[in-house]
Design a protein around this motif. Structure first.
Motif, mmCIF file in Angstrom:
data_model
loop_
_atom_site.group_PDB
_atom_site.id
_atom_site.type_symbol
_atom_site.label_atom_id
_atom_site.label_comp_id
_atom_site.label_asym_id
_atom_site.label_seq_id
_atom_site.Cartn_x
_atom_site.Cartn_y
_atom_site.Cartn_z
ATOM 1 N N GLY A 9 -33.562 10.889 -46.866
ATOM 2 C CA GLY A 9 -32.881 9.734 -46.273
ATOM 3 C C GLY A 9 -33.484 8.437 -46.793
ATOM 4 O O GLY A 9 -34.295 8.435 -47.729
ATOM 5 N N ILE A 11 -35.635 5.832 -45.481
ATOM 6 C CA ILE A 11 -37.071 5.528 -45.429
ATOM 7 C C ILE A 11 -37.874 6.717 -45.966
ATOM 8 O O ILE A 11 -38.851 6.550 -46.696
ATOM 9 N N ASP A 31 -35.263 18.665 -45.474
ATOM 10 C CA ASP A 31 -34.160 17.765 -45.115
ATOM 11 C C ASP A 31 -32.863 18.576 -45.024
ATOM 12 O O ASP A 31 -32.581 19.422 -45.884
ATOM 13 N N ILE A 58 -34.577 20.850 -38.956
ATOM 14 C CA ILE A 58 -35.784 20.822 -38.112
ATOM 15 C C ILE A 58 -35.586 21.592 -36.795
ATOM 16 O O ILE A 58 -36.551 21.821 -36.075
ATOM 17 N N PHE A 79 -39.711 11.989 -40.248
ATOM 18 C CA PHE A 79 -38.663 10.958 -40.338
ATOM 19 C C PHE A 79 -37.309 11.483 -39.872
ATOM 20 O O PHE A 79 -36.442 10.677 -39.503
ATOM 21 N N SER A 83 -29.771 8.318 -37.260
ATOM 22 C CA SER A 83 -30.395 6.991 -37.187
ATOM 23 C C SER A 83 -29.444 5.825 -36.914
ATOM 24 O O SER A 83 -29.905 4.694 -36.767
ATOM 25 N N TYR A 158 -28.578 6.420 -29.324
ATOM 26 C CA TYR A 158 -29.611 6.554 -30.364
ATOM 27 C C TYR A 158 -30.994 6.239 -29.804
ATOM 28 O O TYR A 158 -31.930 7.048 -29.925
ATOM 29 N N LYS A 162 -34.308 8.652 -29.280
ATOM 30 C CA LYS A 162 -35.603 8.387 -29.913
ATOM 31 C C LYS A 162 -36.688 8.216 -28.842
ATOM 32 O O LYS A 162 -37.817 8.692 -29.000
ATOM 33 N N ASN A 188 -35.567 -1.878 -40.990
ATOM 34 C CA ASN A 188 -35.933 -1.809 -42.405
ATOM 35 C C ASN A 188 -34.739 -2.191 -43.279
ATOM 36 O O ASN A 188 -33.588 -1.989 -42.885
HETATM 37 P P1 NAD Z 1 -31.515 8.058 -42.466
HETATM 38 O O1 NAD Z 1 -30.364 8.316 -41.563
HETATM 39 O O2 NAD Z 1 -31.317 7.269 -43.704
HETATM 40 O O3 NAD Z 1 -32.163 9.455 -42.912
HETATM 41 C C1 NAD Z 1 -32.362 10.512 -42.020
HETATM 42 C C2 NAD Z 1 -32.677 11.759 -42.832
HETATM 43 O O4 NAD Z 1 -32.893 12.844 -41.906
HETATM 44 C C3 NAD Z 1 -31.527 12.191 -43.752
HETATM 45 O O5 NAD Z 1 -32.026 12.533 -45.029
HETATM 46 C C4 NAD Z 1 -30.936 13.403 -43.057
HETATM 47 O O6 NAD Z 1 -30.345 14.344 -43.955
HETATM 48 C C5 NAD Z 1 -32.167 13.983 -42.367
HETATM 49 N N1 NAD Z 1 -31.816 14.805 -41.197
HETATM 50 C C6 NAD Z 1 -30.946 14.498 -40.199
HETATM 51 N N2 NAD Z 1 -30.865 15.515 -39.318
HETATM 52 C C7 NAD Z 1 -31.732 16.470 -39.753
HETATM 53 C C8 NAD Z 1 -32.113 17.737 -39.260
HETATM 54 N N3 NAD Z 1 -31.586 18.250 -38.133
HETATM 55 N N4 NAD Z 1 -33.046 18.452 -39.955
HETATM 56 C C9 NAD Z 1 -33.574 17.957 -41.101
HETATM 57 N N5 NAD Z 1 -33.233 16.771 -41.620
HETATM 58 C C10 NAD Z 1 -32.332 16.029 -40.954
HETATM 59 O O7 NAD Z 1 -32.636 7.412 -41.544
HETATM 60 P P2 NAD Z 1 -33.727 6.296 -41.889
HETATM 61 O O8 NAD Z 1 -33.137 4.961 -41.687
HETATM 62 O O9 NAD Z 1 -34.380 6.646 -43.158
HETATM 63 O O10 NAD Z 1 -34.749 6.534 -40.670
HETATM 64 C C11 NAD Z 1 -35.796 7.496 -40.797
HETATM 65 C C12 NAD Z 1 -36.583 7.500 -39.504
HETATM 66 O O11 NAD Z 1 -37.119 6.212 -39.250
HETATM 67 C C13 NAD Z 1 -35.751 7.863 -38.274
HETATM 68 O O12 NAD Z 1 -36.536 8.674 -37.434
HETATM 69 C C14 NAD Z 1 -35.457 6.525 -37.627
HETATM 70 O O13 NAD Z 1 -35.298 6.669 -36.234
HETATM 71 C C15 NAD Z 1 -36.715 5.758 -37.960
HETATM 72 N N6 NAD Z 1 -36.570 4.297 -38.069
HETATM 73 C C16 NAD Z 1 -35.609 3.751 -38.864
HETATM 74 C C17 NAD Z 1 -35.536 2.371 -38.981
HETATM 75 C C18 NAD Z 1 -34.509 1.703 -39.871
HETATM 76 O O14 NAD Z 1 -34.395 0.482 -39.852
HETATM 77 N N7 NAD Z 1 -33.759 2.445 -40.676
HETATM 78 C C19 NAD Z 1 -36.439 1.555 -38.292
HETATM 79 C C20 NAD Z 1 -37.398 2.155 -37.472
HETATM 80 C C21 NAD Z 1 -37.469 3.529 -37.384
#
Ligand code: NAD
Ligand code: DAU
Length: 352
Positions: A9, A11, A31, A58, A79, A83, A158, A162, A188
């Motif tokens: 994903g 981050i 993933d 997961i 991660f 999201s 959401y 979390k 981010n």
């Molecule tokens: P994203 O949606 O871009 O990526 C999520 C990834 O998780 C994807 O690659 C997806 O395929 C994978 N995924 C989803 N369900 C799954 C499962 N059941 N098993 C395995 N893999 C699975 O999210 P992101 O923006 O990269 O965020 C990553 C983490 O950071 C999340 O936990 C989010 O809550 C947290 N976060 C994000 C932000 C932001 O601004 N994007 C800010 C703070 C925290």
């Protein structure tokens, strides 16, 4: 060896690329490749023996047990999540499944694995849970920024999912002694962010000459952090964060959404002067997001005082890099916007 979940994903992929750019310690990357996960993000690691990609969920306990037994990671960096707030409003079930049940399953697998370790391996093990500032709820204009002691008041499906996962992580430390650390980070932005989120959506729509949908009055405030700075913070917390603690991560960069959209438009005017008129002409006010949190702000003094982390990018430098990346990777945008994603957008938003 570290086990990363969700490393295809936004981050997670930035983190894996960053990690393997800084150290030779291998990564097992688990993933499920939902619409948000994309192996193209990791294309530069093709053939690199330090990166083991596993397509899996997961929520699959047997798979987790097998991966932990096979690879003996010294840490898990978690991660994987659903999201996107708007998606959670349209379909909360997936959020409860992955964010709550998935984190629970991962914690249980980690607990069983960690219980079987001894000596230094047991003492040094870490479960790093990557979370969000949205668990703290919404601030008024004069409220102080969120500190780590602020109570949880999540408002969207959401953020509630979390928050539930953060509580599970906390309990697994308190009850079972699992050495966890949690990071709560603000918004981010940067390369590989799926163009459903504000900044990449505005860039992609502006480049396509489509409307730039601003929710409500555009005055909701977020704190913005360049993704590379978030990755650096996670590395620091993993290296030196105290077990059982949470660390807020933020950019000291609060901005109303409308300012963000205008900044994107102004930079695109400069970088794409050939477009038909200023990009800001595309700004379109649309119905507000239900339950839209008004303001988030992060007090990131704890991580600075304890671990010496501060963001390196300013918003001005980070947004320039980000727009340059999207201009150079329009194929990536076109690709991720096709297929199942397109169908979902058309079903929920019409032609956007
Ligand atoms: P994203 O949606 O871009 O990526 C999520 C990834 O998780 C994807 O690659 C997806 O395929 C994978 N995924 C989803 N369900 C799954 C499962 N059941 N098993 C395995 N893999 C699975 O999210 P992101 O923006 O990269 O965020 C990553 C983490 O950071 C999340 O936990 C989010 O809550 C947290 N976060 C994000 C932000 C932001 O601004 N994007 C800010 C703070 C925290
Ligand atoms: O605060 C951290 C969170 O930031 C993360 O935990 C989430 O995973 C991440 O998606 C992000 O949540 P937001 O809801 O803040 O991000 P989003 O990009 O969806 O929206 C940012 C702001 O812009 C928000 O106030 C809603 C508004 N917005 C968003 C979109 C997609 C618009 O006005 N128009 C839009 O089209």
């Amino acid at each position: 060896m570290i086990l990363v979940t969700g490393g295809a994903g936004f981050i997670g992929a930035n983190f894996v690329l960053d990690w393997l750019g800084q150290t030779d310690e291998p990564v097992v990357n688990l993933d499920a490749l939902t619409y948000a996960g994309n192996r193209e993000n990791l294309a530069s690691l093709a053939g690199d023996a330090r990166h083991v990609f596993v397509h899996g969920d997961i929520c699959d306990r047997a798979l987790l047990d097998r991966l932990l037994a096979e690879h003996h990671p010294r840490a898990i960096v978690h991660f994987a999540a659903e999201s996107h707030v708007d998606r959670s409003i349209h379909g909360p079930a997936a959020f409860v499944r992955t964010n709550v049940e998935g984190t629970f399953t991962l914690l249980e697998a980690a607990r069983a694995y960690w219980s079987g370790l001894d000596g230094d391996a047991k003492a040094m093990f870490r479960f790093l849970h990557v979370s969000t500032d949205e668990v703290y709820g919404s601030l008024g204009p004069a409220d102080p920024a969120f500190t780590e002691t602020k109570g949880f008041e999540p408002n969207s499906p959401y953020s509630a999912s979390k928050a539930a996962s953060d509580h599970l992580v906390r309990a697994w430390h308190h009850t079972y002694g699992l050495p966890v650390v949690t990071t709560n980070c603000s918004n981010n932005y940067g390369p590989y962010q799926f163009p459903e989120k504000l900044i990449p959506l505005m860039i992609a729509n502006a480049l396509a000459g489509k409307p730039l949908p601003v929710y409500g009055d555009g005055q909701n405030v977020r704190d913005w952090l360049y993704v590379g700075d978030h990755c650096a913070a996670i590395r620091e917390v993993l290296a030196r964060g105290r077990a059982g603690e949470t660390y807020n991560v933020g950019g000291w960069n609060e901005k109303p959404n409308l300012d963000i959209v205008h900044t994107v438009c102004t930079l695109l005017d400069e970088l794409r002067p050939d477009a038909a008129g200023p990009h800001a002409r595309l700004i379109t006010y649309v119905a507000d997001r239900p339950g839209h949190d008004r303001r988030y702000a992060i007090d990131a003094r704890k991580i600075e005082h304890e671990l010496g982390w501060r963001p390196v990018e300013t918003f001005e430098s980070g947004i320039r890099k980000t727009i340059a990346w999207y201009l150079e990777h329009q194929d990536w945008v076109a690709h991720v916007q096709s297929g199942a994603y397109r169908e979902w957008v058309d079903r929920n938003y019409g032609q956007r």
